[in-house]
Scaffold this motif. Structure first.
Motif, short mmCIF file in Angstrom:
data_model
loop_
_atom_site.label_atom_id
_atom_site.label_comp_id
_atom_site.label_asym_id
_atom_site.label_seq_id
_atom_site.Cartn_x
_atom_site.Cartn_y
_atom_site.Cartn_z
N GLU A 92 0.85 -1.18 0.00
CA GLU A 92 0.00 0.00 0.00
C GLU A 92 0.89 1.24 0.00
O GLU A 92 1.92 1.27 0.69
CB GLU A 92 -0.89 0.02 1.24
CG GLU A 92 -1.84 -1.16 1.33
CD GLU A 92 -2.89 -1.17 0.23
OE1 GLU A 92 -3.39 -0.08 -0.13
OE2 GLU A 92 -3.19 -2.27 -0.26
N ALA A 93 0.49 2.27 -0.76
CA ALA A 93 1.31 3.47 -0.87
C ALA A 93 0.45 4.69 -1.17
O ALA A 93 -0.73 4.56 -1.49
CB ALA A 93 2.35 3.28 -1.98
N ARG A 94 1.07 5.86 -1.05
CA ARG A 94 0.47 7.14 -1.42
C ARG A 94 1.34 7.79 -2.49
O ARG A 94 2.56 7.77 -2.39
CB ARG A 94 0.42 8.09 -0.22
CG ARG A 94 -0.54 7.67 0.83
CD ARG A 94 -1.81 8.46 0.68
NE ARG A 94 -2.78 7.95 1.62
CZ ARG A 94 -4.05 7.86 1.35
NH1 ARG A 94 -4.51 8.25 0.18
NH2 ARG A 94 -4.90 7.41 2.22
N VAL A 95 0.71 8.37 -3.49
CA VAL A 95 1.44 9.09 -4.53
C VAL A 95 1.93 10.41 -3.94
O VAL A 95 1.14 11.17 -3.38
CB VAL A 95 0.54 9.34 -5.76
CG1 VAL A 95 1.26 10.18 -6.80
CG2 VAL A 95 0.06 8.02 -6.35
N CYS A 130 5.62 8.54 -11.42
CA CYS A 130 5.17 9.06 -10.14
C CYS A 130 6.05 8.49 -9.03
O CYS A 130 6.67 7.44 -9.19
CB CYS A 130 3.70 8.75 -9.88
SG CYS A 130 3.34 7.02 -9.59
N GLY A 131 6.10 9.20 -7.93
CA GLY A 131 6.78 8.72 -6.75
C GLY A 131 5.75 8.26 -5.75
O GLY A 131 4.71 8.92 -5.59
N VAL A 132 5.98 7.13 -5.13
CA VAL A 132 5.06 6.64 -4.11
C VAL A 132 5.81 6.42 -2.80
O VAL A 132 6.99 6.06 -2.81
CB VAL A 132 4.33 5.34 -4.54
CG1 VAL A 132 3.48 5.57 -5.78
CG2 VAL A 132 5.31 4.19 -4.77
N LYS A 133 5.12 6.65 -1.71
CA LYS A 133 5.67 6.39 -0.38
C LYS A 133 4.84 5.28 0.24
O LYS A 133 3.61 5.38 0.31
CB LYS A 133 5.60 7.64 0.48
CG LYS A 133 6.20 7.44 1.86
CD LYS A 133 6.20 8.72 2.66
CE LYS A 133 6.84 8.45 4.01
NZ LYS A 133 6.81 9.64 4.85
N PHE A 134 5.51 4.22 0.68
CA PHE A 134 4.81 3.08 1.24
C PHE A 134 4.23 3.43 2.61
O PHE A 134 4.84 4.17 3.38
CB PHE A 134 5.75 1.88 1.39
CG PHE A 134 6.41 1.47 0.09
CD1 PHE A 134 5.72 1.48 -1.10
CD2 PHE A 134 7.73 1.06 0.08
CE1 PHE A 134 6.31 1.10 -2.29
CE2 PHE A 134 8.35 0.67 -1.10
CZ PHE A 134 7.64 0.70 -2.29
N THR A 135 3.04 2.88 2.91
CA THR A 135 2.43 3.13 4.22
C THR A 135 3.18 2.38 5.31
O THR A 135 3.21 2.82 6.46
CB THR A 135 0.94 2.75 4.23
OG1 THR A 135 0.81 1.39 3.83
CG2 THR A 135 0.14 3.65 3.30
N GLN A 136 3.80 1.25 4.96
CA GLN A 136 4.66 0.48 5.87
C GLN A 136 5.96 0.20 5.14
O GLN A 136 5.92 -0.32 4.02
CB GLN A 136 4.00 -0.86 6.26
CG GLN A 136 2.73 -0.72 7.05
CD GLN A 136 3.01 -0.15 8.44
OE1 GLN A 136 3.95 -0.55 9.11
NE2 GLN A 136 2.18 0.79 8.87
N PRO A 137 7.12 0.50 5.73
CA PRO A 137 8.39 0.26 5.04
C PRO A 137 8.60 -1.22 4.73
O PRO A 137 8.12 -2.09 5.45
CB PRO A 137 9.45 0.74 6.03
CG PRO A 137 8.73 1.54 7.06
CD PRO A 137 7.30 1.09 7.06
N LEU A 138 9.32 -1.47 3.65
CA LEU A 138 9.72 -2.85 3.33
C LEU A 138 10.84 -3.26 4.28
O LEU A 138 11.67 -2.44 4.66
CB LEU A 138 10.24 -2.93 1.90
CG LEU A 138 9.29 -2.60 0.76
CD1 LEU A 138 10.02 -2.72 -0.57
CD2 LEU A 138 8.07 -3.49 0.78
N THR A 139 10.85 -4.51 4.65
CA THR A 139 11.95 -5.03 5.46
C THR A 139 13.16 -5.21 4.55
O THR A 139 13.00 -5.28 3.32
CB THR A 139 11.59 -6.39 6.09
OG1 THR A 139 11.42 -7.34 5.04
CG2 THR A 139 10.33 -6.29 6.93
N PRO A 140 14.36 -5.30 5.11
CA PRO A 140 15.54 -5.55 4.27
C PRO A 140 15.38 -6.82 3.41
O PRO A 140 15.78 -6.83 2.25
CB PRO A 140 16.68 -5.68 5.28
CG PRO A 140 16.24 -4.83 6.43
CD PRO A 140 14.75 -5.03 6.51
N ALA A 141 14.79 -7.86 3.97
CA ALA A 141 14.59 -9.10 3.20
C ALA A 141 13.62 -8.87 2.03
O ALA A 141 13.84 -9.38 0.93
CB ALA A 141 14.06 -10.20 4.12
N GLU A 142 12.53 -8.12 2.25
CA GLU A 142 11.57 -7.83 1.19
C GLU A 142 12.21 -6.97 0.11
O GLU A 142 11.99 -7.19 -1.08
CB GLU A 142 10.35 -7.11 1.76
CG GLU A 142 9.47 -7.97 2.62
CD GLU A 142 8.40 -7.18 3.34
OE1 GLU A 142 7.30 -7.75 3.49
OE2 GLU A 142 8.64 -6.02 3.73
#
Length: 118
Positions: free
Chosen positions: A89-92, A100-112
Motif C-alpha cells: 500500500e502506498a500514497r502518490v 510518479c513517486g510513491v511512499k509506502f504506508t509500511q516500510p519494506l523489510t531488508p529481506a523484502e
C-alpha cells in the motif's frame, strides 16, 4: 548585471518550491531522500481507484519507489503496488508525466527489499 540575473533565478526557484508546498503544482520533493534507492527496471502492477495498470519500477527503497505507468495519478491518492507476489500500500507523493513517486504506508523489510530487487 550578473548579480541581478542570479537574484532573479533564485527568486524564480523559490516560487517554484513554494508552488510545490502549496499543492497547486505537484513537484518532486526538494528535501534529501530519507532512504537509499536502488535502481531497478522490473515489471509491476499498480492498482488505483480507476483500475489495474501494468507498471515498471524505476527505483526502489524501503520507504518508496519511482513508478512508470500509463495511467492518471493524483498526488496523495492511495495506490497498491504489486511487486512479484507482494502487495504494498502506498500514497502518490509526486507526478511527472507517466512517472510518479510513491511512499509506502509500511516500510519494506531488508529481506523484502532484497527479494524485490534480485
Amino acid at each position: 548585471m550578473r548579480e541581478e540575473a542570479r537574484t532573479i533565478d533564485v527568486a524564480a526557484g523559490a516560487r517554484r518550491a513554494e508552488y510545490g508546498r502549496q499543492g497547486s503544482e505537484p513537484s518532486r520533493p526538494q528535501t534529501p531522500r530519507a532512504a537509499t534507492r536502488r535502481k531497478v527496471f522490473s515489471p509491476a502492477w499498480l492498482d488505483t481507484v480507476d483500475g489495474r495498470y501494468r507498471a515498471h519500477l524505476l527505483n526502489l527503497s524501503a520507504i518508496g519507489a519511482c513508478v512508470h505507468a500509463r495511467c492518471t495519478h493524483r498526488v496523495w491518492s492511495g495506490v497498491t503496488l504489486r511487486i512479484g507476489d507482494r502487495m504494498v500500500e502506498a500514497r502518490v507523493t509526486w507526478v511527472m508525466g507517466e512517472r510518479c513517486g510513491v511512499k509506502f504506508t509500511q516500510p519494506l523489510t531488508p529481506a523484502e527489499l532484497d527479494a524485490a530487487t534480485s
